[in-house]
Design an enzyme around this catalytic site. Structure first.
Site, PDB file in Angstrom:
ATOM      1  N   ASP A 186     -12.199  -7.281  21.880  1.00 43.84           N
ATOM      2  CA  ASP A 186     -11.913  -7.550  20.468  1.00 43.84           C
ATOM      3  C   ASP A 186     -13.146  -8.078  19.739  1.00 43.84           C
ATOM      4  OD1 ASP A 186      -9.334  -6.806  20.911  1.00 43.84           O
ATOM      5  OD2 ASP A 186      -8.450  -8.768  20.621  1.00 43.84           O
TER       6      ASP A 186
ATOM      7  N   GLY B  92      -3.063  -0.463  22.107  1.00 46.38           N
ATOM      8  CA  GLY B  92      -3.793  -1.176  23.145  1.00 46.38           C
ATOM      9  C   GLY B  92      -4.156  -2.576  22.733  1.00 46.38           C
ATOM     10  N   HIS B  93      -4.456  -3.400  23.717  1.00 41.44           N
ATOM     11  CA  HIS B  93      -4.980  -4.736  23.504  1.00 41.44           C
ATOM     12  C   HIS B  93      -6.188  -4.934  24.415  1.00 41.44           C
ATOM     13  CE1 HIS B  93      -2.391  -6.586  20.563  1.00 41.44           C
ATOM     14  NE2 HIS B  93      -1.303  -6.174  21.189  1.00 41.44           N
ATOM     15  N   ASP B  94      -6.822  -6.072  24.266  1.00 47.52           N
ATOM     16  CA  ASP B  94      -8.064  -6.357  24.971  1.00 47.52           C
ATOM     17  C   ASP B  94      -7.980  -6.012  26.462  1.00 47.52           C
ATOM     18  OD1 ASP B  94     -10.602  -8.130  23.925  1.00 47.52           O
ATOM     19  OD2 ASP B  94     -10.350  -8.312  26.084  1.00 47.52           O
ATOM     20  N   ILE B  95      -6.913  -6.448  27.111  1.00 48.91           N
ATOM     21  CA  ILE B  95      -6.755  -6.236  28.554  1.00 48.91           C
ATOM     22  C   ILE B  95      -6.751  -4.747  28.905  1.00 48.91           C
ATOM     23  CG2 ILE B  95      -4.216  -6.316  28.399  1.00 48.91           C
ATOM     24  CD1 ILE B  95      -4.217  -7.677  31.137  1.00 48.91           C
ATOM     25  N   ASN B  96      -6.183  -3.923  28.010  1.00 47.46           N
ATOM     26  CA  ASN B  96      -6.105  -2.485  28.274  1.00 47.46           C
ATOM     27  C   ASN B  96      -7.474  -1.821  28.193  1.00 47.46           C
ATOM     28  OD1 ASN B  96      -3.365  -2.893  26.139  1.00 47.46           O
ATOM     29  ND2 ASN B  96      -3.129  -2.623  28.333  1.00 47.46           N
ATOM     30  N   TYR B  97      -8.279  -2.229  27.211  1.00 48.54           N
ATOM     31  CA  TYR B  97      -9.621  -1.653  27.066  1.00 48.54           C
ATOM     32  C   TYR B  97     -10.512  -2.066  28.235  1.00 48.54           C
ATOM     33  CZ  TYR B  97      -7.605  -1.725  22.370  1.00 48.54           C
ATOM     34  OH  TYR B  97      -6.756  -1.621  21.303  1.00 48.54           O
TER      35      TYR B  97
ATOM     36  N   LEU C 100       0.807  -1.221   0.000  1.00 48.35           N
ATOM     37  CA  LEU C 100       0.000   0.000   0.000  1.00 48.35           C
ATOM     38  C   LEU C 100       0.842   1.274   0.000  1.00 48.35           C
ATOM     39  CD1 LEU C 100      -2.802  -1.016   2.528  1.00 48.35           C
ATOM     40  CD2 LEU C 100      -2.852  -1.121   0.030  1.00 48.35           C
ATOM     41  N   LYS C 101       2.152   1.128   0.200  1.00 48.66           N
ATOM     42  CA  LYS C 101       3.015   2.312   0.179  1.00 48.66           C
ATOM     43  C   LYS C 101       3.429   2.682  -1.243  1.00 48.66           C
ATOM     44  CE  LYS C 101       4.837   1.620   4.837  1.00 48.66           C
ATOM     45  NZ  LYS C 101       6.035   1.346   5.664  1.00 48.66           N
TER      46      LYS C 101
END
Length: 394
Positions: A169, A138-143, A74-75
């Site tokens: 997620d 972020g990941h699931d635990i952070n949210y 895509l670049k």
């Protein structure tokens, strides 16, 4: 004909939230084309184990089911031009980059909608497209942590607990993307206009506070661990059996509580008022009683009774042996995409439609599998495709 036959979706997502969203749409009949980087790996799609006799991981075979995929850089200018050609046909797009990435690539909503005004463009991120945290990783635990849900989940003695379930997620990111896309499709059917969709996994966890959140906003009183009906402050809980297995007990309503007490031969508890002050005493009685029999013995006791009690099954018991899950066809056998002689068991779609049931055509293909096929459809000849390959565009 599937429920979503006619919808054509470009999928720029990786990991789990976006790919599961487009899997749901693909299972329902949408034509999904996943765009992958020819040089950058996907830690979910590439995660072992790999299926014996195939070059596919179990994750890619599942998340890529019923989809096509291609490699594209895509670049590169030519890569961007290919997307601009595809967007005339694939007029729904889902991307999972951080805010601003697609704009830097020249593939943002404002740019692409000038090419196709009917474009529906869904951006799925952790924190959304606005606010001071929009660019945070972020990941699931952070949210889950940031949303406040973990502040009263778990045990007083241990604090928050991990669940090994991607709640943010899948329960938020995937499902809200699907809802947002289908809502935008309905709007487009009525008006002819496309639109932009901003899905944030943190946003979607706020309503997960449910009754506790509504109560707090009305009273200002915060919930604490093991002090609400659903977090251990009532008999609603997990209890160990004699063989070190676990039962889930959800006998909250009076009729279920009455039946439960009769089954465990503690009728004296039926009329006893359960309060925060005496709950530990009552739960201790239940714990000691349930330790007296094995899981199997207790399930024989509860069989046919209206008690809201179920065993904590292991994966083999749930996915391979459970009669209810078998009856609902939640584990299906699918042909391996590029080998008709190989089949694999996969988790099925939870959506049951009477007129146009889900079809499991093929498992996911290896990443990049349909690159040449897509380019030929766009009008590229053999020499042009070879040049794209040489220039590392595909």
């Amino acid at each position: 004909m599937g429920a979503l036959t006619g919808l054509k979706i470009l999928d720029f997502s990786t990991l789990l939230p976006g790919p599961y969203a487009t899997l749901m749409l693909a299972d329902l009949g949408a034509e999904v084309l996943k765009i992958s980087s020819p040089t950058r790996g996907d830690i979910v799609a590439d995660y072992p184990p790999f299926i014996k006799g195939s070059n596919l991981s179990a994750n890619q075979a599942w998340l890529g089911r019923n989809k096509k995929n291609m490699f594209l850089n895509l670049k590169s200018e030519e890569g961007k031009n290919i997307i601009k050609k595809l967007i005339l046909e694939y007029d729904i797009l889902l991307e999972q980059f951080r805010p601003g990435v697609m704009k830097k690539l020249g593939l943002d909503y404002e740019t692409l909608r000038k090419i196709n005004p009917k474009l529906i463009y869904c951006s799925l991120t952790g924190y959304g497209q606005s606010g001071p945290m929009k660019n945070n990783a972020g990941h699931d635990i952070n949210y889950l942590a940031r949303s406040g849900n973990m502040s009263y989940s778990g045990r007083k003695s241990t604090g928050p607990v991990l669940t090994n379930m991607q709640i943010a997620d899948m329960g938020v990111g995937s499902l809200h993307s699907v809802v947002g896309i289908l809502a935008a499709v309905n709007y487009r059917n009525n008006t002819g206009e496309g639109q932009y969709i901003d899905v944030s996994m943190l946003d979607g966890l706020i309503p997960f506070h449910a009754m506790e959140g509504a109560s707090f906003l009305a009273t200002g009183i915060e919930s604490k661990r093991e002090e609400t009906r659903l977090n251990g402050g009532d008999i609603y809980d997990f209890y160990k059996t004699k063989d070190d297995r676990y039962l889930s007990v959800g006998a909250l309503e009076p009729k279920f509580w009455r039946n439960f007490c009769k089954c465990i031969e503690l009728p004296q508890l039926i009329e006893k008022e359960i309060t925060l002050e005496n709950i530990l005493e009552i739960k201790e009685i239940i714990k000691n009683t349930l330790k007296g029999k094995t899981l199997s013995e207790w399930m024989d006791v509860f069989k046919g009774k209206d008690v809201c009690v179920e065993p904590v099954l292991n994966m083999k018991e749930a996915l391979m042996e459970d009669d209810q899950i078998k009856a609902r066809e939640m584990v299906v056998e699918v042909n391996i995409s590029n080998d008709n002689d190989l089949k694999i068991k996969q988790m099925g779609s939870p959506i049951k439609l009477s007129k146009c049931p889900v079809k499991y055509s093929k498992s996911g293909y290896p990443l990049g599998y349909h690159t040449k096929e897509v380019l030929v459809k766009l009008g590229y000849n053999e020499d042009e495709i070879k040049k794209l390959l040489k220039d590392e565009i595909i």
